[in-house]
Design a protein around this motif. Structure first.
Motif, mmCIF file in Angstrom:
data_model
loop_
_atom_site.group_PDB
_atom_site.id
_atom_site.type_symbol
_atom_site.label_atom_id
_atom_site.label_comp_id
_atom_site.label_asym_id
_atom_site.label_seq_id
_atom_site.Cartn_x
_atom_site.Cartn_y
_atom_site.Cartn_z
ATOM 1 N N GLU A 85 0.816 -1.208 0.000
ATOM 2 C CA GLU A 85 0.000 0.000 0.000
ATOM 3 C C GLU A 85 0.854 1.265 0.000
ATOM 4 O OE1 GLU A 85 -3.260 0.070 2.915
ATOM 5 O OE2 GLU A 85 -2.880 -2.068 3.190
ATOM 6 N N ILE A 86 2.136 1.122 0.297
ATOM 7 C CA ILE A 86 2.995 2.305 0.440
ATOM 8 C C ILE A 86 4.263 2.181 -0.407
ATOM 9 C CG2 ILE A 86 2.081 2.988 2.698
ATOM 10 C CD1 ILE A 86 4.547 1.687 3.987
ATOM 11 N N VAL A 87 4.108 1.676 -1.594
ATOM 12 C CA VAL A 87 5.249 1.501 -2.495
ATOM 13 C C VAL A 87 5.900 2.851 -2.825
ATOM 14 C CG1 VAL A 87 5.958 0.754 -4.808
ATOM 15 C CG2 VAL A 87 4.369 -0.649 -3.468
ATOM 16 N N ILE A 88 5.081 3.840 -3.172
ATOM 17 C CA ILE A 88 5.635 5.146 -3.550
ATOM 18 C C ILE A 88 6.319 5.806 -2.356
ATOM 19 C CG2 ILE A 88 5.007 7.490 -4.309
ATOM 20 C CD1 ILE A 88 5.172 5.428 -6.579
ATOM 21 N N GLU A 89 5.725 5.706 -1.173
ATOM 22 C CA GLU A 89 6.330 6.286 0.025
ATOM 23 C C GLU A 89 7.666 5.610 0.349
ATOM 24 O OE1 GLU A 89 3.232 5.284 -0.412
ATOM 25 O OE2 GLU A 89 1.791 6.506 0.703
ATOM 26 N N THR A 90 7.689 4.288 0.243
ATOM 27 C CA THR A 90 8.913 3.536 0.525
ATOM 28 C C THR A 90 9.980 3.853 -0.509
ATOM 29 O OG1 THR A 90 7.563 1.781 1.498
ATOM 30 C CG2 THR A 90 9.832 1.222 0.933
ATOM 31 N N SER A 91 9.571 3.928 -1.771
ATOM 32 C CA SER A 91 10.501 4.288 -2.833
ATOM 33 C C SER A 91 11.072 5.682 -2.582
ATOM 34 C CB SER A 91 9.779 4.244 -4.188
ATOM 35 O OG SER A 91 10.633 4.614 -5.234
ATOM 36 N N ALA A 92 10.223 6.599 -2.135
ATOM 37 C CA ALA A 92 10.677 7.966 -1.823
ATOM 38 C C ALA A 92 11.705 7.945 -0.695
ATOM 39 C CB ALA A 92 9.490 8.849 -1.446
#
Length: 186
Positions: free
Chosen positions: A49-56
């Motif tokens: 659910e937090i791929v973009i946040e983790t990638s950031a």
């Protein structure tokens, strides 16, 4: 639209990281991304659910270190393009492993009985592809613009804004279109 909050570190970086200020932009992006990941994980969100946040968080951790170690890097003016290269890599990578980054977010908004259906996967693969394409086009466009007209601030801002706005509009529109087509079929 909760999924768009994951782009906040990238947006803040875009506003702060101008020329010599890329270090502060990287640090701000890292702090926001780390906070989002921490808050989301504590609230029980799954990693998908937090791929973009983790990638950031990963990107801004690397960029923070790099910008502090090599503050006068020739890459400094290309920060906006680097962001889009990373985001494109994240989106294309999620498609390559057959886990479109939008899938986890979409599961929080859809009934459980549709999660494993081919149509649900397909909708998210299409949406993720649109994001990946937008990031790729933005990365190439920004690289070209910044290499020939490094002070074309208005154009850079327009490219950055469109690379988020167009896929966001598509993300809101496309699932509704698919639902309407299902109603018309049935």
């Amino acid at each position: 639209m909760r999924g768009l909050l994951g782009f906040l570190p990238w947006i803040v970086y875009a506003f702060i990281a101008t020329g010599d200020e890329w270090r502060w932009g990287a640090i701000a992006g890292l702090v926001i991304a780390a906070a989002l990941v921490t808050i989301d994980r504590r609230s029980g969100k799954a990693w998908d659910e937090i791929v973009i946040e983790t990638s950031a968080a990963v990107f801004f951790a690397c960029l923070t270190v790099f910008s502090l170690v090599v503050p006068d890097s020739p890459l400094t003016p290309y920060g906006p393009a680097l962001v889009n290269v990373w985001l494109a890599g994240t989106a294309w990578g999620s498609l390559a492993i057959r886990k479109p980054f939008t899938l986890g977010i979409a599961r929080t908004m859809a009934p459980k009985e549709v999660w494993e259906t081919p149509r649900f996967y397909r909708v998210n693969a299409v949406i993720t592809t649109v994001w990946a394409a937008a990031f790729t086009v933005a990365a190439v466009s920004l690289t070209l613009v910044l290499s020939v007209a490094p002070h074309a601030t208005t154009l850079v801002i327009a490219i950055k804004a469109l690379s988020f706005a167009l896929p966001a509009v598509f993300t809101a529109w496309y699932p509704k279109r698919v639902r309407r087509s299902l109603v018309n079929e049935g």
